[in-house]
Design an enzyme around this catalytic site. Structure first.
Site, PDB file in Angstrom:
ATOM      1  CG  PHE A 215      -1.833   1.260   1.146  1.00  0.00           C
ATOM      2  CD1 PHE A 215      -3.006   1.233   0.406  1.00  0.00           C
ATOM      3  CD2 PHE A 215      -1.463   2.461   1.752  1.00  0.00           C
ATOM      4  CE1 PHE A 215      -3.807   2.372   0.286  1.00  0.00           C
ATOM      5  CE2 PHE A 215      -2.254   3.589   1.633  1.00  0.00           C
ATOM      6  CZ  PHE A 215      -3.426   3.544   0.899  1.00  0.00           C
TER       7      PHE A 215
ATOM      8  CG  ASP B 112       5.696   4.092   1.746  1.00  0.00           C
ATOM      9  OD1 ASP B 112       5.667   4.848   2.738  1.00  0.00           O
ATOM     10  OD2 ASP B 112       4.722   3.918   0.992  1.00  0.00           O
TER      11      ASP B 112
ATOM     12  CE  LYS C 113      -1.010   7.111   6.686  1.00  0.00           C
ATOM     13  NZ  LYS C 113      -0.668   5.995   5.825  1.00  0.00           N
TER      14      LYS C 113
HETATM   15  C1  PLP Z   1      -0.873   6.042   4.336  1.00  0.00           C
HETATM   16  C2  PLP Z   1       0.232   5.541   3.493  1.00  0.00           C
HETATM   17  C3  PLP Z   1       0.558   6.149   2.265  1.00  0.00           C
HETATM   18  C4  PLP Z   1      -0.269   7.248   1.650  1.00  0.00           C
HETATM   19  O1  PLP Z   1      -0.345   8.379   2.433  1.00  0.00           O
HETATM   20  P1  PLP Z   1      -1.516   9.457   2.151  1.00  0.00           P
HETATM   21  O2  PLP Z   1      -1.145  10.617   3.026  1.00  0.00           O
HETATM   22  O3  PLP Z   1      -2.803   8.811   2.551  1.00  0.00           O
HETATM   23  O4  PLP Z   1      -1.488   9.772   0.704  1.00  0.00           O
HETATM   24  C5  PLP Z   1       1.659   5.690   1.579  1.00  0.00           C
HETATM   25  N1  PLP Z   1       2.397   4.670   2.054  1.00  0.00           N
HETATM   26  C6  PLP Z   1       2.101   4.034   3.220  1.00  0.00           C
HETATM   27  C7  PLP Z   1       2.973   2.918   3.686  1.00  0.00           C
HETATM   28  C8  PLP Z   1       0.996   4.444   3.972  1.00  0.00           C
HETATM   29  O5  PLP Z   1       0.690   3.807   5.101  1.00  0.00           O
END
Ligand code: PLP
Length: 428
Positions: A147, A233, A274
């Site tokens: 994700f 990520d 985040k």
């Molecule tokens: C939440 C998330 C995203 C996307 O972030 P948004 O601010 O919702 O666009 C990307 N990578 C990971 C691992 C995430 O948990």
């Protein structure tokens, strides 16, 4: 009219969202109105423990006074200049965050998905201009169950049918391999057109899927050998959530960034979002060294809001709070306690088959068909008992409280979970 008046405030507000908002989410039926630390209150003033933390955006706790102060003070002074001009906050923030995480440069964006997109563009440009891959042939390795956000390119390499179906045509240039599988990676790396690997050190949305201890370090080493960028990520796992500053820090116990630690796997590209703002504002970032970041020159990438003065001020404060309040250490200690307690509960019930996770990013796996609604029903029961959590894919419940939680609060939450699970009497 009497019909309308008989609705609770929550029901009225839920109806408003249902009637006027797109149905792209399926929230638990609770309408939140206020938050402080680990607590949130609904519009009927019922109090709950937040065990989701806005998908780990609120690591520092709801409405952290220092972060809120940084936000409001900056909002009164200057909110947005665009990058057509310099602003008085951005340079200080860039110096601070690059030093904090140990990279030459940062590229500021707003949401996680935008930061991932930035990393993908960076990898492609680097592939053509530095690595020497033939034009338009660069590929990026991604993992099954990933994700990384919701843009058309990012969902192009998702294997979640909800996220992907009927949004084609899809962006080409991605090779998807099984997660936590070094043999599959070795094989994929044989392709000379591979520019980068994009990976989550723990797959959050997939259900807190935690790979083998050496997966990340070995994967990074294999990429390095093939001159392939290793891009982590850490939008969800980063910033103290898993018991260290970053999940790629491995089992490093220090509070900040330290390159000397043997357990640290240094990514070529680090993606954050985040908790970078403590949930107060959308702030994301891509960090890399000059050899990679310098491929992007003026006019080639940007964002009107990226690097705005509020975001810069908020992010510095949010990162300071992580250090000052020793949130990584707390997540590590209480995460161990939490999993121990969950294992104890698992010994008393057939409803949960296991607990997994790291630091305070954990999940319990419900012993039922992946397509059943048991996890959802347990989350509704947890809500009634004063704790908010949300199911993820396949009958899994993620537990991720704000990292400011105390041991006493955590044990109160364990008691709620235990009571709810043991009283849950749907036959499985
Ligand atoms: C939440 C998330 C995203 C996307 O972030 P948004 O601010 O919702 O666009 C990307 N990578 C990971 C691992 C995430 O948990």
């Amino acid at each position: 009219m009497s019909q309308v008046n008989s609705l609770s405030k929550s029901e009225e507000l839920i109806n408003l969202e249902n009637n006027h908002g797109a149905h792209n989410y399926h929230p638990l039926p609770v309408v939140l109105d206020k938050g402080e630390g680990v607590y949130v209150w609904d519009v009927e003033k019922k109090i709950y423990f937040d065990f989701l933390s806005a998908y780990s955006a609120v690591n520092q706790g709801h409405c952290h006074p220092r972060i809120v102060n940084a936000l409001t003070e900056q909002a009164k002074k200057l909110t947005l200049t665009s990058r057509a001009f310099y602003n008085s906050q951005l340079g200080e923030y860039e110096k601070y965050i690059t030093n904090y995480f140990g990279f030459d440069k940062v590229l500021p964006m707003n949401t996680g998905a935008e930061a991932v997109e930035t990393a993908l563009k960076l990898a492609r440009k680097w592939a053509y201009e530095v690595k020497g891959i033939e034009h338009n042939l660069a590929k990026i390795i991604v993992c099954e169950g990933n994700f990384h956000g919701r843009t058309t390119t990012i969902i192009s390499f998702s294997n979640d049918t909800d996220a992907r179906d009927n949004f084609g045509p899809y962006t080409p240039g991605f090779t998807r391999i099984p997660y936590d599988d070094l043999d599959a990676l070795r094989e994929a790396l044989e392709d000379k057109n591979i520019a980068a690997m994009l990976v989550e050190p723990i797959q959050g949305e997939a259900g807190v899927y935690t790979p083998n201890d050496n997966y990340i370090s070995k994967a990074a080493a294999m990429c390095k050998e093939k001159n392939v960028l290793f891009m982590a990520d850490e939008v969800q796992t980063g910033i103290a959530r898993t018991g260290s500053l970053l999940a790629v820090c491995g089992n490093c116990n220090c509070e900040g960034h330290c390159e000397k630690q043997e357990t640290y796997t240094r990514p070529d590209v680090l993606i954050l979002g985040k908790a970078l703002s403590g949930g107060a504002y959308p702030v994301s970032a891509v960090l890399a060294d000059d050899a990679v970041m310098n491929v992007i020159q003026p006019g080639q990438h940007g964002s009107t809001f990226g690097g705005n003065p509020i975001a810069a001020a908020v992010a510095v404060e949010a990162l300071e709070v992580v250090k000052d309040e020793k949130l990584a250490q707390n997540a590590r200690k209480l995460g161990d306690l939490f999993r121990t307690e969950m294992k104890r509960i698992i010994g008393k019930t057939d409803l949960i088959s296991r607990v997994r996770g790291k630091g305070l990013l954990n999940a319990i796996i419900i012993n039922d068909h992946p397509s059943s609604t048991t996890a959802w029903e347990i989350c509704v029961a947890l809500k009634d008992n004063g704790l908010l959590a949300k199911p993820t894919h396949g009958n899994i419940i993620r537990f991720a409280p704000p990292l400011v939680i105390t041991e006493e609060q955590l044990l109160a939450c364990v008691a709620i979970i235990e009571k709810t699970i043991l009283e849950f009497n749907k036959p499985i």
